[in-house]
Write a protein that holds these residues in place. Structure first.
Motif: not given
Length: 236
Positions: A80-81, A83-88, A99-103, A147-152
């Motif tokens: 789930h990506m 609304q907004g940017d919500l980056v660090f 950080l997106g590949a945390f699993t 970053r969302g795409l990094m989550g496999d």
């Protein structure tokens, strides 16, 4: 890949999503369109486990995820990506992506996956060492999607990617999302602008007052005079 049956969800005593049934086919892009405040974002939160489903069921690739916690849903590859940017902001572009590949499964492929993200978003490769706070609005939106795409990811849900961006930047962001769709990724897009949505999505679901009032191909919906007048401001 994604099947919703009579999903009801809301906040406190208020019911927002009032019995939505729809499906998203594997490898396809579908879109939820309609006015702001009518339940599209709430539905995504229910699908991703951030909001409890009060009744109905949600299945992802045959697995019932209705009562799963958000982190378990992410592990299945449903990302789930919001609304907004919500980056660090104080982390670099690359640190945000990692950080997106945390699993556990995503971490094993993080090096390969980050190369794929940089291929889709070459601007991020150019900015890989910059802190996220120094990026433009469009670049931060790309970073959030990357970053969302990094989550496999196997299915990605993108909520209002054009929100708050200038039209020329929206064009660029949508160009990159088109590249994602063209890879065969399954996508559920939330977009207020029906013309933007139909440029990407095969199937469009029109959401009003927490229910799906019409579904069909973009061209079919735009052939409807009432929809053209209500959502495009075109009168005949």
């Amino acid at each position: 890949m994604l099947e919703l049956t009579d999903v009801v969800a809301g906040y406190g005593s208020t019911v927002i999503v009032q019995g939505i049934t729809l499906g998203v086919a594997t490898g396809e892009c579908a879109a939820l369109v309609g006015p702001n405040g009518h339940g599209k974002t709430t539905l995504l939160r229910a699908i991703s486990g951030l909001l409890r489903v009060r009744s109905g069921s949600i299945r992802f690739d045959g697995t019932d995820i209705t009562k799963l916690k958000a982190e378990k849903i992410v592990e299945l590859g449903l990302i789930h990506m919001p609304q907004g940017d919500l980056v660090f902001p104080d982390m670099t572009v690359e640190e945000n992506l990692v950080l997106g590949a945390f699993t556990r499964t995503a971490a094993k492929r993080s090096r390969e996956r980050i190369a794929e993200v940089y291929d889709i978003f070459p601007r991020l490769l150019e900015r890989r060492g910059q802190r996220a706070r120094t990026l433009s609005g469009g670049e931060r939106r790309m970073l959030a999607i990357g970053r969302g795409l990094m989550g496999d990811a196997r299915l990605i849900m993108i909520d209002e990617p054009s929100l708050g961006l200038a039209p020329v930047i929206v064009d660029e962001v949508y160009h990159q999302i088109r590249r994602i769709v063209d890879t065969g990724m399954t996508v559920l897009l939330v977009e207020e602008n029906i013309n933007r949505a139909r440029s990407l999505a095969r199937d469009i679901h029109l959401v009003e007052n927490g229910t799906v009032v019409r579904s069909g191909r973009g061209s079919e919906l735009l052939d409807d005079r009432a929809i053209r007048e209500t959502y495009l401001g075109v009168s005949e």
